[in-house]
Scaffold this motif. Structure first.
Motif, short mmCIF file in Angstrom:
data_model
loop_
_atom_site.label_atom_id
_atom_site.label_comp_id
_atom_site.label_asym_id
_atom_site.label_seq_id
_atom_site.Cartn_x
_atom_site.Cartn_y
_atom_site.Cartn_z
N VAL A 35 0.86 -1.17 0.00
CA VAL A 35 0.00 0.00 0.00
C VAL A 35 0.90 1.23 0.00
O VAL A 35 1.84 1.32 0.79
CB VAL A 35 -0.94 0.00 1.22
CG1 VAL A 35 -1.79 1.25 1.25
CG2 VAL A 35 -1.80 -1.24 1.20
N ALA A 36 0.64 2.17 -0.89
CA ALA A 36 1.50 3.34 -1.06
C ALA A 36 1.60 4.18 0.21
O ALA A 36 2.67 4.66 0.56
CB ALA A 36 1.01 4.19 -2.22
N SER A 37 0.50 4.37 0.91
CA SER A 37 0.53 5.21 2.12
C SER A 37 1.40 4.59 3.21
O SER A 37 2.12 5.28 3.90
CB SER A 37 -0.88 5.45 2.64
OG SER A 37 -1.51 4.24 2.97
N ALA A 38 1.35 3.28 3.36
CA ALA A 38 2.18 2.61 4.36
C ALA A 38 3.65 2.67 3.98
O ALA A 38 4.52 2.85 4.83
CB ALA A 38 1.75 1.16 4.52
N LEU A 39 3.94 2.58 2.70
CA LEU A 39 5.32 2.66 2.23
C LEU A 39 5.89 4.05 2.44
O LEU A 39 7.04 4.21 2.85
CB LEU A 39 5.39 2.27 0.75
CG LEU A 39 6.78 2.14 0.15
CD1 LEU A 39 7.54 1.02 0.84
CD2 LEU A 39 6.68 1.88 -1.33
N GLU A 40 5.08 5.09 2.18
CA GLU A 40 5.54 6.47 2.38
C GLU A 40 5.81 6.76 3.86
O GLU A 40 6.77 7.43 4.19
CB GLU A 40 4.50 7.45 1.83
CG GLU A 40 4.42 7.46 0.34
CD GLU A 40 3.27 8.32 -0.17
OE1 GLU A 40 2.59 8.96 0.66
OE2 GLU A 40 3.08 8.36 -1.38
N GLU A 41 4.96 6.24 4.74
CA GLU A 41 5.15 6.43 6.18
C GLU A 41 6.44 5.77 6.66
O GLU A 41 7.16 6.33 7.48
CB GLU A 41 3.96 5.88 6.96
CG GLU A 41 2.72 6.72 6.83
CD GLU A 41 1.53 6.09 7.55
OE1 GLU A 41 1.73 5.11 8.30
OE2 GLU A 41 0.42 6.59 7.37
#
Length: 61
Positions: free
Chosen positions: A51-57
């Motif tokens: 998931v992109a949001s988890a990777l960015e975090e």
């Protein structure tokens, strides 16, 4: 985003430089596919979708 690092390649039978590529997947671009490839023989060493949001975090910390 590109990154190179050393990883074991089963085809080359040694540690080689590996390239990591990320690309967005899906209509909403909320998934990221991560592919790690051997730079010597171009074999895919690993592939996963996150998931992109988890990777960015995780990269911000």
């Amino acid at each position: 985003m590109l990154a190179t690092k050393q990883q074991w390649c089963p085809r080359c039978q040694r540690h080689v430089l590996a390239e990591q590529k990320q690309s967005h997947v899906g209509r909403q671009k909320n998934l990221v596919k991560i592919i790690v490839t051997c730079l010597k023989c171009r074999t895919t060493l690993s592939s996963k979708t996150a998931v992109a949001s988890a990777l960015e975090e995780s990269t911000e910390n």
